[in-house]
Motif scaffolding. Structure first.
Motif, mmCIF file in Angstrom:
data_model
loop_
_atom_site.group_PDB
_atom_site.id
_atom_site.type_symbol
_atom_site.label_atom_id
_atom_site.label_comp_id
_atom_site.label_asym_id
_atom_site.label_seq_id
_atom_site.Cartn_x
_atom_site.Cartn_y
_atom_site.Cartn_z
ATOM 1 N N ILE A 1 -9.781 -19.662 60.883
ATOM 2 C CA ILE A 1 -9.456 -20.679 59.879
ATOM 3 C C ILE A 1 -7.943 -20.822 59.872
ATOM 4 N N ARG A 2 -7.472 -21.994 60.166
ATOM 5 C CA ARG A 2 -6.037 -22.229 60.244
ATOM 6 C C ARG A 2 -5.579 -23.029 59.024
ATOM 7 N N ASP A 3 -5.314 -22.310 57.942
ATOM 8 C CA ASP A 3 -4.683 -22.948 56.786
ATOM 9 C C ASP A 3 -3.674 -21.974 56.192
ATOM 10 N N ASP A 4 -2.835 -22.480 55.312
ATOM 11 C CA ASP A 4 -1.742 -21.679 54.767
ATOM 12 C C ASP A 4 -2.204 -20.607 53.799
ATOM 13 N N TYR A 5 -3.446 -20.662 53.335
ATOM 14 C CA TYR A 5 -3.932 -19.729 52.326
ATOM 15 C C TYR A 5 -4.799 -18.619 52.909
ATOM 16 N N THR A 6 -4.973 -18.602 54.218
ATOM 17 C CA THR A 6 -5.787 -17.597 54.886
ATOM 18 C C THR A 6 -4.883 -16.592 55.574
ATOM 19 N N SER A 7 -5.177 -15.310 55.389
ATOM 20 C CA SER A 7 -4.402 -14.250 56.032
ATOM 21 C C SER A 7 -4.811 -14.108 57.490
ATOM 22 N N THR A 8 -4.004 -13.375 58.256
ATOM 23 C CA THR A 8 -4.292 -13.168 59.671
ATOM 24 C C THR A 8 -5.657 -12.508 59.844
ATOM 25 N N HIS A 9 -5.911 -11.442 59.119
ATOM 26 C CA HIS A 9 -7.221 -10.782 59.072
ATOM 27 C C HIS A 9 -7.628 -10.808 57.605
ATOM 28 N N HIS A 10 -8.420 -11.792 57.208
ATOM 29 C CA HIS A 10 -8.662 -12.075 55.797
ATOM 30 C C HIS A 10 -9.886 -11.341 55.247
ATOM 31 N N ALA A 11 -11.047 -11.529 55.881
ATOM 32 C CA ALA A 11 -12.289 -10.966 55.347
ATOM 33 C C ALA A 11 -13.224 -10.582 56.481
ATOM 34 N N ARG A 12 -14.245 -9.783 56.119
ATOM 35 C CA ARG A 12 -15.236 -9.362 57.100
ATOM 36 C C ARG A 12 -16.610 -9.404 56.438
ATOM 37 N N MET A 13 -17.590 -9.895 57.210
ATOM 38 C CA MET A 13 -18.989 -9.864 56.790
ATOM 39 C C MET A 13 -19.715 -8.917 57.737
ATOM 40 N N MET A 14 -20.530 -8.021 57.169
ATOM 41 C CA MET A 14 -21.242 -7.065 58.015
ATOM 42 C C MET A 14 -22.654 -6.871 57.496
ATOM 43 N N LEU A 15 -23.547 -6.555 58.406
ATOM 44 C CA LEU A 15 -24.941 -6.294 58.060
ATOM 45 C C LEU A 15 -25.080 -4.810 57.761
ATOM 46 N N TRP A 16 -25.559 -4.481 56.547
ATOM 47 C CA TRP A 16 -25.703 -3.096 56.123
ATOM 48 C C TRP A 16 -27.040 -2.942 55.425
ATOM 49 N N ASN A 17 -27.912 -2.140 56.000
ATOM 50 C CA ASN A 17 -29.270 -1.941 55.466
ATOM 51 C C ASN A 17 -30.014 -3.260 55.284
#
Length: 181
Positions: free
Chosen positions: A121-137
């Motif tokens: 996502i290339r916008d001014d409000y997004t960090s270089t490594h912003h969030a992560r989604m993972m499958l857990w149980n």
């Protein structure tokens, strides 16, 4: 020592001092602002928004073959969560890439400006490594990666990994996502 030798030593020391100061400023800049984000060429930016996500490449090819569908829709995801009634895709509902769908597999999904993120996502409000989604149980979890502007799930800021309910609104920077079947 001669005056010329002292002058050369003084200038050498001054040059070394300035090199040290520039090295510190460069290190602080990269710590504060992260790595530089490469600008996409206009042709590459409009060709295929799904190309940033490797698993979505077959979906993008299918969408290109069928011009009647404005949104790429995969026929069958390659790997789905174990429960048949769980979410099957991640859909961008608002932002630059609104309408883009990403099939969910078992791999974690990273979101950010970095070119090594699964969803870029290339916008001014997004960090270089912003969030992560993972499958857990068998459940999809959302984790904020210490982003500057935060990650939000249904309007609440995410501080610890939380479960993502089906249809919940995920906000990263100026982009909004939803998990859908």
């Amino acid at each position: 020592m001669s005056e010329l030798t002292l002058l050369v030593l003084q200038l050498g020391f001054l040059l070394l001092l300035w090199a040290f100061i520039f090295a510190i400023v460069y290190a602080l800049r990269s710590d504060l602002f992260g790595q530089r984000v490469r600008k996409l060429q206009p042709e590459a930016a409009t060709s295929s928004p799904a190309s940033a996500f490797p698993a979505a490449a077959p979906a993008a090819a299918a969408a290109a073959a069928a011009p009647t569908s404005p949104v790429s829709r995969p026929a069958a995801p390659a790997a789905t969560p174990s429960s048949g009634d769980g979410p099957m895709k991640l859909v961008i509902t608002s932002g630059q890439k609104a309408g883009t769908e990403f099939p969910l597999g078992r791999d974690e999904i990273t979101i950010g400006r970095s070119s090594d993120s699964a969803i870029i996502i290339r916008d001014d409000y997004t960090s270089t490594h912003h969030a992560r989604m993972m499958l857990w149980n068998g459940q999809w979890m959302l984790q904020d990666l210490d982003s500057t502007n935060g990650t939000f799930l249904n309007g609440a800021r995410v501080t610890v990994p939380v479960q993502i309910p089906l249809g919940a609104t995920i906000k990263v920077g100026a982009t909004t996502f939803e998990l859908r079947r």
